[in-house]
Scaffold this active site. Structure first.
Site, PDB file in Angstrom:
ATOM      1  N   ALA A 266      64.075  -8.213  66.977  1.00  0.00           N
ATOM      2  CA  ALA A 266      63.552  -9.281  67.845  1.00  0.00           C
ATOM      3  C   ALA A 266      64.597 -10.381  67.902  1.00  0.00           C
ATOM      4  O   ALA A 266      65.275 -10.648  66.901  1.00  0.00           O
ATOM      5  CB  ALA A 266      62.250  -9.826  67.276  1.00  0.00           C
TER       6      ALA A 266
ATOM      7  N   LYS B 126      61.027 -10.439  75.471  1.00  0.00           N
ATOM      8  CA  LYS B 126      60.303 -11.289  74.522  1.00  0.00           C
ATOM      9  C   LYS B 126      60.227 -12.708  75.090  1.00  0.00           C
ATOM     10  O   LYS B 126      61.260 -13.345  75.312  1.00  0.00           O
ATOM     11  CB  LYS B 126      61.059 -11.290  73.184  1.00  0.00           C
ATOM     12  CG  LYS B 126      60.468 -12.242  72.179  1.00  0.00           C
ATOM     13  CD  LYS B 126      61.177 -12.162  70.851  1.00  0.00           C
ATOM     14  CE  LYS B 126      60.683 -13.265  69.934  1.00  0.00           C
ATOM     15  NZ  LYS B 126      61.422 -13.341  68.687  1.00  0.00           N
TER      16      LYS B 126
ATOM     17  N   ILE C 189      70.045 -12.644  64.378  1.00  0.00           N
ATOM     18  CA  ILE C 189      71.003 -12.166  65.383  1.00  0.00           C
ATOM     19  C   ILE C 189      71.573 -13.370  66.141  1.00  0.00           C
ATOM     20  O   ILE C 189      72.752 -13.389  66.496  1.00  0.00           O
ATOM     21  CB  ILE C 189      70.358 -11.104  66.303  1.00  0.00           C
ATOM     22  CG1 ILE C 189      70.008  -9.873  65.448  1.00  0.00           C
ATOM     23  CG2 ILE C 189      71.283 -10.717  67.453  1.00  0.00           C
ATOM     24  CD1 ILE C 189      69.148  -8.832  66.123  1.00  0.00           C
TER      25      ILE C 189
END
Ligand code: FAD
Length: 496
Positions: free
Chosen positions: A50, A78, A340
């Site tokens: 995610a 998302k 990330i």
């Protein structure tokens, strides 16, 4: 100062290694000789699916085509995170990536909403956020007016494969095998080469440590040191697996609080990733595993994995001629999917500061300072979710609620509770709307607000303006395709 940098060695080929290789080769492939080393035997952490909206910018900067990327990684959209059971059991709020209403220089939109509420206006703050409404109705379209803010979910191993293809096309050499030794210059301690188990010696001028939690170069060799934040963020373990998934694909991650931690649910086009993040001081691995197994939506596809981690950051993420990216540089639990983002921030900063003519203390100090700020800002935002809870049903939640928090966060919470003021610091990724959604979602009720809306309009005009804004959003969302249909036509998965 070190010598000129021509040969770069990236140790590790997870998300961080391949993000680094892709960006470095896209931008400086003609100037540098880039080698990436990864070990199939060690593998990657295998989770991390995610993301945060800055990934869209990162991809654009490096010419990544969105449709190709989503198709190749079985990715989905998302729009935010649904927090369930956080403040009280059965509570739910969405932290979306959108902005809320229209702000004024005198204050944010929630002041209008609070002014209207004081006059009897009914309705929720979330009615004024486009992305949040689209998320709630499982809708999505790429729109410019209004501009939609979003991120992605994707399959981590397919993402690494996708980035590898782009990197190799730009000349990155890949070596498969285990690094068994690191050779340093006897005079200045700079890394000169890494020795493979096969006996091959890989020399470099600059090394990028993407070896994950072990920090093979930055910690095991260069002893950067680690700042542990376990007293604030007490989760240190996760069990993770993948399940089948059928039905509607929600365009958001779910973060569901349980007795000693929380469970993520990340929907992709073909499956769901899920895991329970918990503190081993409050629950055994076996009980955590059972909690996860009791809370699945589909049949298990991929076996359960147990992961252990220390929340915190390397005191230095650049030492001598080595910078650490990804888990090698630090880790903050995945509640707001910031790892990330931190990887891609680190990669971007390294490219901006790239020491072609040698590493200097100025490069190193600047990089380390900026990296410290990135981590600390995110840390505070994550702690907020645990501190602002009313749950007292387990020792875990009671300890979270009662813990001492950093002064920087205590100040923000008090300012909002007492004065209704929210702000975004420079260099901070979370905008005002994020702080607002999470503070309100966690039931921090502001006692006061700025009265400027009362000087601008009377009650009738105020109510009419708010109704118009709310209706415009609802009507626009109504016209959007479902998230599932959007994916089917825009970027159906192409892998197999
Ligand atoms: C439970 C959990 C959930 C997470 N969820 C999210 C999320 O939803 N969103 C998010 O942004 N992030 C998330 N993360 C973080 C995310 O997984 C990582 O940031 C991301 O995968 C990058 O990992 P990495 O590449 O740094 O390390 P790794 O994936 O561990 O890769 C390390 C690489 O180094 C190689 N290597 C190691 N030692 C050697 C050696 N001696 N010789 C050769 N090669 C070696 C390995 O083979 C591998 O290729 C999560 C993390 C955890 C623990």
């Amino acid at each position: 100062m070190s010598q000129q940098i021509k040969k770069v060695v990236i140790a590790g080929g997870g998300t961080s290694g391949w993000c680094m290789a892709m960006a470095l080769s896209q931008q400086f492939g003609e100037l540098l000789d880039i080698t990436l080393i990864e070990s199939n035997e060690i593998g990657t952490v295998g989770v991390g699916e995610a993301t945060f909206p800055t990934i869209c910018t990162f991809h654009r900067m490096h010419g990544i085509d969105e449709k190709e990327f989503l198709s190749a990684t079985a990715g989905s959209i998302k729009l935010g995170i649904s927090f369930e059971n956080w403040t009280r059991k059965n509570d739910r709020y969405i932290h979306s990536f959108g902005f809320i209403g229209k702000s004024h220089w005198l204050g944010e939109f929630h002041n209008y909403w609070m002014a209207a509420k004081s006059l009897g206006y009914e309705g929720q703050l979330e009615d004024f956020c486009f992305e949040l409404q689209a998320a709630k109705h499982h809708k999505f379209a790429v729109t410019e007016k209004p501009k939609i803010n979003y991120a992605y979910h994707f399959d981590a191993s397919l993402y690494a494969r996708f980035l590898r293809k782009l990197s190799e096309a730009k000349g990155v050499k890949r070596i498969e095998g285990k690094i068994s030794n690191v050779k340093q210059n006897l005079d200045n301690g700079f890394i000169e080469s890494v020795m493979m188990e096969s006996g091959e010696n890989v020399e470099g001028d600059f090394f990028i440590d993407c070896t994950g939690f072990r920090g093979l170069l930055i910690e095991q060799t260069l002893k950067a040191g680690y700042e542990d934040w376990g007293h604030w963020l007490r989760n240190d373990s996760a069990v993770a697996l993948q399940t089948d998934f059928s039905g509607d694909i929600p365009p958001y991650t779910r973060a569901i609080a349980h007795g000693s931690g929380w469970q993520w649910k990340i929907p992709l086009q073909h499956r769901q990733g899920t895991g329970y993040v918990y503190s081993s001081s409050y629950i055994t691995d076996e009980d955590a595993r059972n909690t996860l197994l009791d809370n699945l939506d589909g049949d298990i596809r991929v076996e359960l994995r147990l992961l252990k981690f220390n929340t915190g950051r390397r005191k230095k993420t650049w030492v001598k001629n080595c910078a650490a990216i990804g888990l090698a540089g630090g880790f903050i639990e995945p509640l707001e999917s910031t790892s990330i983002h931190l990887i891609q921030m680190g990669v971007t900063r390294l490219l901006q500061l790239f020491p072609f003519d040698g590493c200097t203390e100025a490069h190193i100090n600047h990089y380390n300072e900026q990296s410290r700020i990135d981590y600390e800002k995110i840390r505070d935002f994550i702690i907020l979710h645990y501190k602002a809870t009313e749950r007292d049903d387990t020792p875990y939640w009671r300890d979270c609620r009662d813990m001492e928090i950093p002064d920087s966060l205590a100040h923000r919470m008090e300012l909002f509770r007492e004065a209704g003021v929210v702000y975004q610091d420079p260099n901070e990724i979370f905008p005002v709307a994020s702080w607002l959604q999470v503070m309100m979602g966690q039931r921090i009720e502001p006692k006061r607000y700025n009265h400027f809306p009362h000087t601008m309009m009377g009650k009738d005009v105020m109510f009419a303006e708010l109704d118009k804004l709310k209706t415009n959003i609802a009507e626009f969302v109504e016209t959007m395709p479902s998230h599932a249909n959007f994916l089917k036509t825009y970027s159906p998965m192409s892998w197999s």
